[in-house]
Design a protein around this motif. Sequence first.
Motif, PDB file in Angstrom:
ATOM      1  N   HIS A  49       0.680  -1.207   0.110  1.00 49.53           N
ATOM      2  CA  HIS A  49       0.105  -0.024   0.008  1.00 49.53           C
ATOM      3  C   HIS A  49       0.886   1.315  -0.053  1.00 49.53           C
ATOM      4  O   HIS A  49       0.418   2.179  -0.727  1.00 49.53           O
ATOM      5  CB  HIS A  49      -1.004  -0.027   1.395  1.00 49.53           C
ATOM      6  CG  HIS A  49      -1.824   1.274   1.216  1.00 49.53           C
ATOM      7  ND1 HIS A  49      -2.855   1.521   0.627  1.00 49.53           N
ATOM      8  CD2 HIS A  49      -1.740   2.470   2.247  1.00 49.53           C
ATOM      9  CE1 HIS A  49      -3.549   2.588   0.735  1.00 49.53           C
ATOM     10  NE2 HIS A  49      -2.743   2.983   1.760  1.00 49.53           N
ATOM     11  N   LYS A 172      -6.049   0.130  -5.633  1.00 46.34           N
ATOM     12  CA  LYS A 172      -6.613  -1.000  -4.568  1.00 46.34           C
ATOM     13  C   LYS A 172      -6.768  -2.098  -5.280  1.00 46.34           C
ATOM     14  O   LYS A 172      -6.165  -3.432  -4.400  1.00 46.34           O
ATOM     15  CB  LYS A 172      -7.953  -0.501  -3.920  1.00 46.34           C
ATOM     16  CG  LYS A 172      -8.591  -1.508  -2.888  1.00 46.34           C
ATOM     17  CD  LYS A 172      -7.622  -1.429  -1.687  1.00 46.34           C
ATOM     18  CE  LYS A 172      -8.416  -2.242  -0.376  1.00 46.34           C
ATOM     19  NZ  LYS A 172      -8.857  -3.677  -0.792  1.00 46.34           N
ATOM     20  N   ASP A 176      -4.720  -5.601  -4.029  1.00 42.48           N
ATOM     21  CA  ASP A 176      -5.641  -6.925  -3.588  1.00 42.48           C
ATOM     22  C   ASP A 176      -5.179  -7.970  -4.719  1.00 42.48           C
ATOM     23  O   ASP A 176      -4.896  -9.235  -4.193  1.00 42.48           O
ATOM     24  CB  ASP A 176      -7.078  -6.668  -4.063  1.00 42.48           C
ATOM     25  CG  ASP A 176      -7.667  -5.699  -3.048  1.00 42.48           C
ATOM     26  OD1 ASP A 176      -7.244  -5.347  -2.052  1.00 42.48           O
ATOM     27  OD2 ASP A 176      -8.610  -5.217  -3.394  1.00 42.48           O
TER      28      ASP A 176
END
Length: 710
Positions: A49, A172, A176
């Motif tokens: 992240h 994101k 993921d």
Amino acid sequence: MKLRTGLQATFLALAGAAVLAGLVSVALVLQQQEQAQRQILALSQRSMHALASQRLLLRGEAVSAQVADALVNPLYYFDLESVGAAIGNVLRQPDVSYVIVYDADGNIVHDGSRDLERFGQRMDDPFALEVVAATAQHMQSDGKLLDVSMPIRIGDQRLGGVRIGYSLATAKQDEDAMVAAMQARLDEIARRHLIAVGLLLVVLVGLGALVAALLQRRLVRPVRQLAGAAQQIESGNYDVVVPADDRGDEIGDLVRAFDRMRDSIARHDRDIRRMAYTDSLTGLANRLALRESLDQRLLAMQGAAGRVALLFADVDDFKRVNDTLGHDAGDEALIQFTARIDAAVREFDVADALLARFGGDEFVVLLQLPDGDGADLRKVAGQLATRLVEEVARPIEVEGRRVFLGISIGITLFPDDATSAAMLLKNGDIAMYQAKLAGKNGHRFYSLAMDQAVERRMHMEHELRGAWERGELSLAYQPVMRMEDRTLVGVEALLRWQHPEFGSVAPPVFIDVAEQSGLIDVIGPQVLHAACVDTQAWQQRFPAAADLFVAVNVSPRQLRGAAFASEVEAALRESGLSPRHLHLELTETAVIGDEARIGQLLNALRTLGVKIWLDDFGTGFSGLSHLRRVPVDGVKIDRSFVADVLRDPDDLALTTAIISMAHSIGITVVAEGVEKEGQFEVLRDRGCDLGQGFWLGVPMTAREFDALLG
């Protein structure tokens, strides 16, 4: 008594025996493995992240700086096409949700859309305040969007800025995906560990197979049948057959309840569809049904020849029926109009013609001609519109009273004017509005010039904002004379607009724009205050103006505003002008429909000392009736009557009657539009109190009026 074995009890007994044996063997191993996986995944996700966020921040900094440099000249020269081209390249980049170019005040110059839907609007999103205040590159995020703004400068002058919104969804997704890959790797490791554990579960395989077979026959198969039936019902097939089951357990109860539920859903679906797609008052298709039908027809004609005409109709002055006769009478009138319109549409016998009530007193007729039909759709649509105008123009009986109304119709064609349903409806509305401007009770075909007229109106509205502060709006004052001896007793304040691009704009044009856009709520109090200040100054400086009054026009929108009375009091208090020297002029249309509330407002102003005049008297459809319901101190005879008093006996008789009637109830009469000496003499001889017009005095600036008084 026959005992019933419940499905839940059977399932719990079998599953409990199987699960108990397995849990004892694998609980400790699985717990340790799961804890380790969670720790590894959490650490990895935080690292990924941080990496993705840093990459997106660097990209936003570079792109915003590059776009800001590219927009300096286009924004300086207000070249919207170049601005759109520059930000269009950015909008096509992945992850970019929006690109907004704004000026130094935070107003949107370009939002990347083709129609510039938000042009001139103030940025009001949560990020906007910091964006406008930022003097350098600025970044904000709410977890879903990253907003990167960069000021645009030329030298030390700030022209505005550019904002780029990046969606964090893709980042994101990448994050993921990486987590999923690591999860897969951990799962692979876990599978190797589970080989040893699997030896302990071999003994459970036989028991599991027995349980599975029993569940398949007693539970899974009927549930799957119900699931298949549910999918058919979800797709709209309410005739699906639910397999009969005479079992005495819960599954049997479920199957029978499901069958009853299917019948109930089918019945409710029919009722809901009827309510959703039908107008409850007229029984016509409603807005939703029209839009779906139009979308389906246009979709079916993609790649194939076919034509569609859309007639957008609005009943003229229908609000007058509701205001004067009540909403029940209005509903009755709409039902009668619907029957007439429907009969006219059926006369033309166009296959698949659809009549819908779009809302309120608006109707839409959809005509479609398939490929190969020799009829001219434009001609058919025009003939139908003419027929509708004739039908609606005939009077109707509502609650024992004859009502005369008209209808304005806008016509647009597919594919000539537009290729989408939204654009067709928009074009039809524009053409209908032009039909109203042309005098109502008629029809107009859409043309590109109409679109351009709307664009000009929007541009004028934009330019009108702040025109008072920029000094473009000013007041002219026309003298009001006492007819008996031609003595100056007052002035009427007239608003004028001198635009640097448009030149002198006609008052009816820009005042209509101000009323339609709501700008009159801002301009009106400014005009009232300035007129009171000028009049008070004249009274103090010139003895001849010691008792001079000023008349100020009030729009219907102002009169219906909750703050109007306080605005009048503030203007009088701040200027020092006596209330008796302020005359407010309003038209009959400003009073219609709300006489009770407006009457109370006017009574309060008259108690304060302000005089009330009814402007354009004699032209309203209600005639003299408002003098009995609305408190006024004077009436102004409309200039159309004054213009013909020398050659039209009817206008002379009507003018004489108005003067006599007004004097009989003790109110003042003012004649406007006195352009000739003969008109002045006729009005004076018949006892008219006051007059104004070019023969008595032309509108002049405050400085010119100073010279007149001096």
